[in-house]
Write a protein that holds these residues in place. Structure first.
Motif, PDB file in Angstrom:
ATOM      1  N   ASP A 103     -75.270 -22.058 -18.052  1.00  0.00           N
ATOM      2  CA  ASP A 103     -75.768 -23.517 -17.408  1.00  0.00           C
ATOM      3  C   ASP A 103     -77.092 -23.221 -16.443  1.00  0.00           C
ATOM      4  N   PRO A 104     -78.029 -23.781 -16.821  1.00  0.00           N
ATOM      5  CA  PRO A 104     -79.189 -23.551 -15.638  1.00  0.00           C
ATOM      6  C   PRO A 104     -78.760 -23.863 -14.402  1.00  0.00           C
ATOM      7  N   SER A 105     -78.016 -24.521 -13.861  1.00  0.00           N
ATOM      8  CA  SER A 105     -77.603 -24.734 -12.211  1.00  0.00           C
ATOM      9  C   SER A 105     -76.469 -23.819 -11.877  1.00  0.00           C
ATOM     10  N   SER A 106     -75.424 -23.492 -12.568  1.00  0.00           N
ATOM     11  CA  SER A 106     -74.517 -22.562 -12.252  1.00  0.00           C
ATOM     12  C   SER A 106     -74.472 -21.176 -12.631  1.00  0.00           C
ATOM     13  N   GLY A 107     -75.015 -21.180 -13.921  1.00  0.00           N
ATOM     14  CA  GLY A 107     -75.218 -19.714 -14.298  1.00  0.00           C
ATOM     15  C   GLY A 107     -74.019 -19.439 -15.148  1.00  0.00           C
ATOM     16  N   ARG A 108     -72.994 -20.519 -15.448  1.00  0.00           N
ATOM     17  CA  ARG A 108     -71.798 -20.181 -16.069  1.00  0.00           C
ATOM     18  C   ARG A 108     -71.708 -20.295 -17.304  1.00  0.00           C
ATOM     19  N   TYR A 109     -70.735 -20.068 -18.190  1.00  0.00           N
ATOM     20  CA  TYR A 109     -70.583 -20.268 -19.613  1.00  0.00           C
ATOM     21  C   TYR A 109     -69.563 -21.182 -19.929  1.00  0.00           C
ATOM     22  N   ALA A 110     -69.500 -21.755 -20.845  1.00  0.00           N
ATOM     23  CA  ALA A 110     -68.680 -22.730 -21.304  1.00  0.00           C
ATOM     24  C   ALA A 110     -67.998 -22.034 -22.611  1.00  0.00           C
ATOM     25  N   VAL A 111     -66.581 -22.415 -22.809  1.00  0.00           N
ATOM     26  CA  VAL A 111     -66.059 -21.999 -24.205  1.00  0.00           C
ATOM     27  C   VAL A 111     -65.534 -23.105 -24.821  1.00  0.00           C
ATOM     28  N   LEU A 112     -66.135 -23.552 -25.924  1.00  0.00           N
ATOM     29  CA  LEU A 112     -65.884 -24.753 -26.748  1.00  0.00           C
ATOM     30  C   LEU A 112     -64.600 -24.443 -27.723  1.00  0.00           C
ATOM     31  N   GLY A 113     -63.791 -25.571 -28.024  1.00  0.00           N
ATOM     32  CA  GLY A 113     -62.585 -25.251 -28.870  1.00  0.00           C
ATOM     33  C   GLY A 113     -61.416 -24.989 -28.513  1.00  0.00           C
ATOM     34  N   LEU A 114     -61.248 -24.776 -27.067  1.00  0.00           N
ATOM     35  CA  LEU A 114     -59.914 -24.621 -26.438  1.00  0.00           C
ATOM     36  C   LEU A 114     -58.719 -25.483 -26.821  1.00  0.00           C
ATOM     37  N   GLU A 115     -59.132 -26.820 -27.113  1.00  0.00           N
ATOM     38  CA  GLU A 115     -58.017 -27.580 -27.208  1.00  0.00           C
ATOM     39  C   GLU A 115     -57.351 -27.316 -28.570  1.00  0.00           C
ATOM     40  N   ASP A 116     -57.878 -26.490 -29.522  1.00  0.00           N
ATOM     41  CA  ASP A 116     -57.080 -26.000 -30.775  1.00  0.00           C
ATOM     42  C   ASP A 116     -56.578 -24.649 -30.303  1.00  0.00           C
ATOM     43  N   GLU A 117     -55.053 -24.514 -30.307  1.00  0.00           N
ATOM     44  CA  GLU A 117     -54.471 -23.500 -29.731  1.00  0.00           C
ATOM     45  C   GLU A 117     -54.320 -22.349 -30.648  1.00  0.00           C
ATOM     46  N   ASN A 118     -54.821 -22.569 -31.891  1.00  0.00           N
ATOM     47  CA  ASN A 118     -55.004 -21.571 -33.161  1.00  0.00           C
ATOM     48  C   ASN A 118     -56.301 -20.903 -32.831  1.00  0.00           C
TER      49      ASN A 118
END
Length: 587
Positions: A103-118
């Protein structure tokens, strides 16, 4: 597959079922069915009493590692549970997690798809011996680097393997070269053997005894734990490149992305079936580095291991011809690795400057060059030191002596293949005290005779189960495999000469592979050994520990344990009966 792990002859050990340590729950036998059907009604729910069946008993590879001697037929069968089929099942279970950012402001990364437990974040690591085997199978003109690019095409997100699967958007986020962790292993092992580490955190809590024996070969380690426990104090405490890569990926990705290690799935592509045994060790789980610090059944650092040969099976299962995949290097298709320091360490690019490039010398051997690095590190400590090579009784036994002004100061050796290993463990067997007054100990290890180095004990011994080293691993593509026989147009079963020529092709691809560049951070003079900067590696190790908040001794070192078995041994009662029978008694 090494001689210790062979499915060709399933009679390699006493029947595994004789003394299995896995307790299997048995339920009372169901009564014979009555002519009158009965029903049990609980809270309005009716079900037939005869419909209840006990769940099938299950036994895992982890269970079998604690059983019998050496590697049994049962272990050989259970090893097949880690296979290309498990890779496909994981890919098809759910779309893989995706990492986006920073993220340009925070420098953090996001993980998409965590709602699927598999869903899991998929990462892979590949050994240089595997790339060499695949390159040789492709035919002349294909380099190990090109074979690696073909693997990337198969595995990476949106690659050929995932496009043919159930979830076209799934795939592996990163494919890592194990050469990076191999450098860590080299530096840590050199400091372990030479005692040159100035930091307590870079030293195992229970250091190995001299002579220190290499522990990167899991076939050899398993053999030692189950048949020769007297050598366990001598095994190097440094993790193998496969194990170190697994720990590095699980810990750093979990810390950087804020997800549990159970959501990260690590596939290792290796030249050896025994590496599946290593991945199943309880010493290589998050139970050691994240919880109790003791071996246990936690989240494994390496979830699945497939061999070079199984790569072809993996592609074939998706209807793909591996040899027709693109050989062009793939640009990054996902977010950068979520840590800039480790991104630079794990994904180095070849340098255009010859002054900082690295090559693998032939003298380093095909098993990663650990012994060679230790020899060069010792020679670098003393100006004018020379390395003398003394050939043994066969090509797989070699001794090395580092001399200064003709005087030996350091001695090491290489033992490959189980026939030579058996001679080695006999030499290391401790002497038994004599029961006679004033008698000398007997059964002691035989000492070297003759030569200036006769009085100098070995400080380090590189031990590998496979004759010729890791390029000849059991999981490698062989000359008698269909793909090779068709390419070479062989109609008859290849003989020893054809096998020797084939191994020469694999070795040529291995030694001509394009290694990554040495890090151009201006390491101190005399700090670089064979293109590896010890200070840079130590700084990276320290950064890894600080980033994860885990003591480096938990991250980089491991332990071993004696496995006691009753298979083939008489019980105490049976021994009494046998003794009574010999003296004329009986029961």
């Amino acid at each position: 597959m090494s001689a210790i792990l062979s499915t060709d002859d399933l009679n390699d050990f006493i029947a595994p079922g004789v003394a299995c340590v896995k307790p299997i729950e048995t339920l009372p036998a169901a009564p014979p069915p009555s002519s009158l059907e009965t029903e049990v009604i609980l809270d309005g729910d009716s079900r037939s009493a005869t419909a209840s069946t006990a769940p099938p008993a299950e036994i895992s590879l982890t269970d079998c590692l604690a059983c019998s001697g050496c590697v049994t037929s049962a272990e050989a069968v259970l090893v097949s549970l880690q296979s290309h089929a498990e890779v496909l099942a994981t890919l098809d279970a759910a779309p893989s997690l995706r990492v986006v950012g920073p993220d340009p402001s925070s420098g953090r990364y996001a993980v998409l798809g965590l709602e699927d437990e598999n869903a899991k974040l998929l990462v892979a690591s590949v050994s240089p011996q595997t790339r060499a085997s695949l390159a040789a199978a492709c035919g002349p003109g294909v380099s190990a680097a090109q074979a690696g690019a073909m693997l990337d095409t198969l595995l990476l997100d949106g690659g050929a393997l995932t496009r043919s699967g159930r979830h076209a958007s799934g795939g592996f986020a990163w494919v890592v070269d194990t050469n990076a962790a191999r450098e860590m292993t080299h530096v840590l092992s050199a400091e372990e053997v030479l005692g040159s580490s100035s930091s307590p955190s870079l030293t195992a809590t229970a250091p190995a005894k001299k002579p220190i024996l290499a522990s990167s070969c899991p076939g050899w380690v398993c053999y030692a734990e189950k048949t020769h426990p007297h050598v366990l104090p001598h095994l190097s405490r440094v993790k193998s490149p496969q194990a170190l890569t697994g720990t590095l990926l699980k810990t750093t990705l979990s810390a950087a992305l804020g997800i549990p290690p159970s959501r990260i799935w690590h596939l290792a592509v290796m030249p050896c079936f025994d590496k599946k045994l290593e991945a199943s060790r309880e010493e290589l789980t998050d139970e050691v580095w994240a919880r109790s610090g003791r071996p246990g059944r936690g989240v494994r650092d390496v979830d699945c291991v497939i061999t070079s040969k199984e790569v072809l099976m993996l592609a074939e299962s998706r209807g793909l011809d591996f040899f027709k995949l693109s050989r062009e290097a793939r640009p990054p298709v996902m977010a950068p690795f979520p840590d800039p320091t480790l991104q630079k360490f794990l994904f180095r690019q070849p340098s255009p400057s010859p002054a900082v490039s690295k090559t693998t010398p032939l003298a380093a051997g095909s098993s990663g060059g650990l012994l060679y690095h230790i020899l060069q590190s010792r020679a670098a400590q003393t100006p004018g030191a020379e390395i003398q090579v003394i050939k043994g009784r066969n090509a797989d036994v070699v001794e090395y002596v580092v001399s200064v002004d003709g005087e030996p100061v350091f001695k090491a050796a290489r033992y490959y293949g189980f026939r030579n290993i058996q001679n080695l463990v006999r030499r290391l067997k401790p002497a038994r005290p004599s029961k006679m007054p004033g008698g000398k100990p007997f059964g002691s290890a035989r000492r070297p005779t003759g030569g200036k180095s006769a009085s100098l004990e070995h400080s380090y011994i590189e031990v590998m189960a496979c004759p010729g080293g890791c390029t000849n691993g059991g999981g490698q593509i062989k000359v008698d495999d269909t793909v090779v026989m068709e390419r070479k147009q062989l109609s008859d079963k290849p003989g020893p000469q054809e096998q020797k020529e084939w191994l020469a092709e694999v070795d040529e691809a291995y030694f001509s592979g394009d290694d990554e560049a040495a890090v151009e951070d201006g390491p101190a003079a005399g700090d670089v050994v064979l293109g590896v900067s010890h200070s840079y590696i130590n700084d990276t190790l320290a950064y890894w520990s600080d980033m994860t908040g885990i003591d480096l001794r938990r991250l980089a070192f491991t332990t071993y344990r004696e496995v006691i078995s009753d298979v083939g041994k008489a019980s105490e009662g049976e021994r009494v009966i046998q003794l009574a029978g010999k003296i004329g008694g009986g029961w």
